[in-house]
Every structure is written in structure tokens, then in C-alpha cells.
Design a protein around this motif. Sequence first.
Motif, short mmCIF file in Angstrom:
data_model
loop_
_atom_site.label_atom_id
_atom_site.label_comp_id
_atom_site.label_asym_id
_atom_site.label_seq_id
_atom_site.Cartn_x
_atom_site.Cartn_y
_atom_site.Cartn_z
N ALA A 1 0.82 -1.20 0.00
CA ALA A 1 0.00 0.00 0.00
C ALA A 1 0.86 1.25 0.00
O ALA A 1 1.94 1.29 0.60
CB ALA A 1 -0.93 0.00 1.22
N ARG A 2 0.40 2.28 -0.70
CA ARG A 2 0.94 3.64 -0.62
C ARG A 2 2.36 3.78 -1.16
O ARG A 2 3.23 4.38 -0.55
CB ARG A 2 0.88 4.14 0.82
N TYR B 1 -4.82 -0.76 -7.57
CA TYR B 1 -5.93 -0.30 -6.74
C TYR B 1 -5.49 -0.16 -5.28
O TYR B 1 -5.01 -1.11 -4.66
CB TYR B 1 -7.09 -1.28 -6.84
N ARG B 2 -5.58 1.07 -4.77
CA ARG B 2 -5.23 1.42 -3.40
C ARG B 2 -3.77 1.12 -3.06
O ARG B 2 -3.43 0.95 -1.89
CB ARG B 2 -6.16 0.70 -2.41
#
Length: 317
Positions: free
Chosen positions: A73-74, A138-139
Amino acid sequence: MHRLILLLATVVLCLPLLVGVAQADSDPYVPNPGIEATYFQPGPWAVTERLGFGCCDSTGAKFDLWHPSELEARHSIVVWGDGTGAVPKQYSYLLRHLASWGFVVVATENQQTGSGQEIIESLDFLLKQAADPASVFYRKLDPDSVGAMGHSQGASGVLNALKRAQGRIKTAVPLELPARVWCLTGNWCPDTSTLTASSVFLVNGSEDSLISPSHQPLPWQTSGLQSNQAFFEAIPAHLPKVWATLNGPNHNDVQGQPTCAGASFPCTTGVYGYLGYPTAWLMSQLRGDAKARRAFVVGGELSTPSANWSNQSTNLN
């Protein structure tokens, strides 16, 4: 005389098309011990390369991607700008290196990126992927952690994108930024004095004295922005800014794979010197890496005497 200058500009700025014509390679680059040496090495992520991953920018050019194979993530984003007549895969060694440090790199295949518009469109494309439940991204991306890096005309492009992005791009790393005399059209002549936000790390090669000279005979206030020193000095003092010159490289060393055997003419050493400090800069500006930031402060590692670097200038404390 004006026509002669334009002809020379066309020939020189299209040199990236002359793939495979390279000069002899020098001994392997030895980075400064410490921060440069750390980020000179590949990062901990395995990398996936996706050429022609998506379509398209406003000119119809596809987007290429380099990213960690196992996405977390991120991840921070780096948008890339090609030199005149070049495509992203000519910079694959450098872009793969950035991805190995956890960045997701997106690049338009457009060969005229100076306006910055197509660079912004590559960011918009990737952010749409991050919002799409069907996408592998996605995300997985951080829209508040975006940097821009580019070569030659693409170096102009990332500065123009910095202004167009309205704060969405946090930092820019222009490599071999052309003097304004080489602008064939006014829409990609950057003016660093008009920057209002973000940070900039300028890098040029000492042998690239024709296109991206370090210095100019007259002050930029009277003769315009015709050198890296002029571009650096014109950046408003309240913005974080750094400039340094690699000793030895010419205009297309950044295309090394990693040696000049994989680069366009002219090239003298290869991509080596463009790996460590540019990666450290992105880590410091986008990922809050305090250790990496220490390389760029007044009196920091980059500022110390070095066989590899000259013209070290910074306003970071």
C-alpha cells in the motif's frame, strides 16, 4: 545566423535517435561512501517492467511502467519525461533502479515531452488505475507523494509539469536541462524563477557543455537562463533547491544500460552517477527519509570535495 542556431538545435537535441553509437566506457563508477553508495545499489524490491501498459496520452502515445513486483500500500509515484526523439525503454536501467527502491514509475512513450502536458497525463492515468478496483494498482499508490524526473527536453518537461500540476508534484529532478537557446518552440522553455512550490534537484554532466552547460559568460538576469547555474539561482530562495555536476558524463550518459554500449551518442561513462543521489533525493523528498536528506544539506555528503561531483550548491539546512 538564427537559422543556423535552429539547425544545430535540431541536430543536437535529436541525438538520442542515434542509438548504439557510443564512446568507449570508462572504469566502473565508485560512489561516495555513505548515502550515495547506499542508493547506488539496487533497492530491496524485485521489479516488473510493463511496456505499453495503457493507452493513451492526448497524442495517442502509450504509457510504460516500472514498479515493485509485490505491490504494497501507498507507493510513491515518479513520472518520467523522455528526451527529444527518445522513448522510456532507452532509460530502463535507471527507471528499473528507481522501482527497486519502491517507486512506481510511469512514462509516456511520447517523444516530445517538453510542455509537461503529457507528463501530467501520465500521472492522471496512473491515479485512475489506483482508483480502479480491477487494477493491480488499486489502493496501492500515494497520490500525495509524487515526484518527476526527466532528461533533456524531458527535463524541461518536468519543470513545466511541476507548475501545471498545481501542487500535485512535490519535487522535480531535471537531468541535463537544456539552456533556453535550444528551445525550438516557446512552449517548452522553462523559467525556474516562476516556480512557487515544490523542490528541485538539478543534475548535469560536465562534458555536456553544449546543451546543458554548467555556467554562462554573463549573468542570467541579462542573458537569460542559459546554464544550470542560472536555472539554480533563478529558483526562488524559499524553495528547497540543489544543483550538482557529475564529472565526466555527456548528454546521453543517463541512457546507459548501464554502460555507454546501451546509450545514444554522445556518452562517456554510462548511467552510474545518476543512480545514487537522485534516488536519495526522491527518498528524502517523497518518503521522508531523514538519512538520505542529510546528503543534501549545507556541509552534507554531496557538498564535500569529491572526484565525482563539482558545482555542489544547496540551500538546505
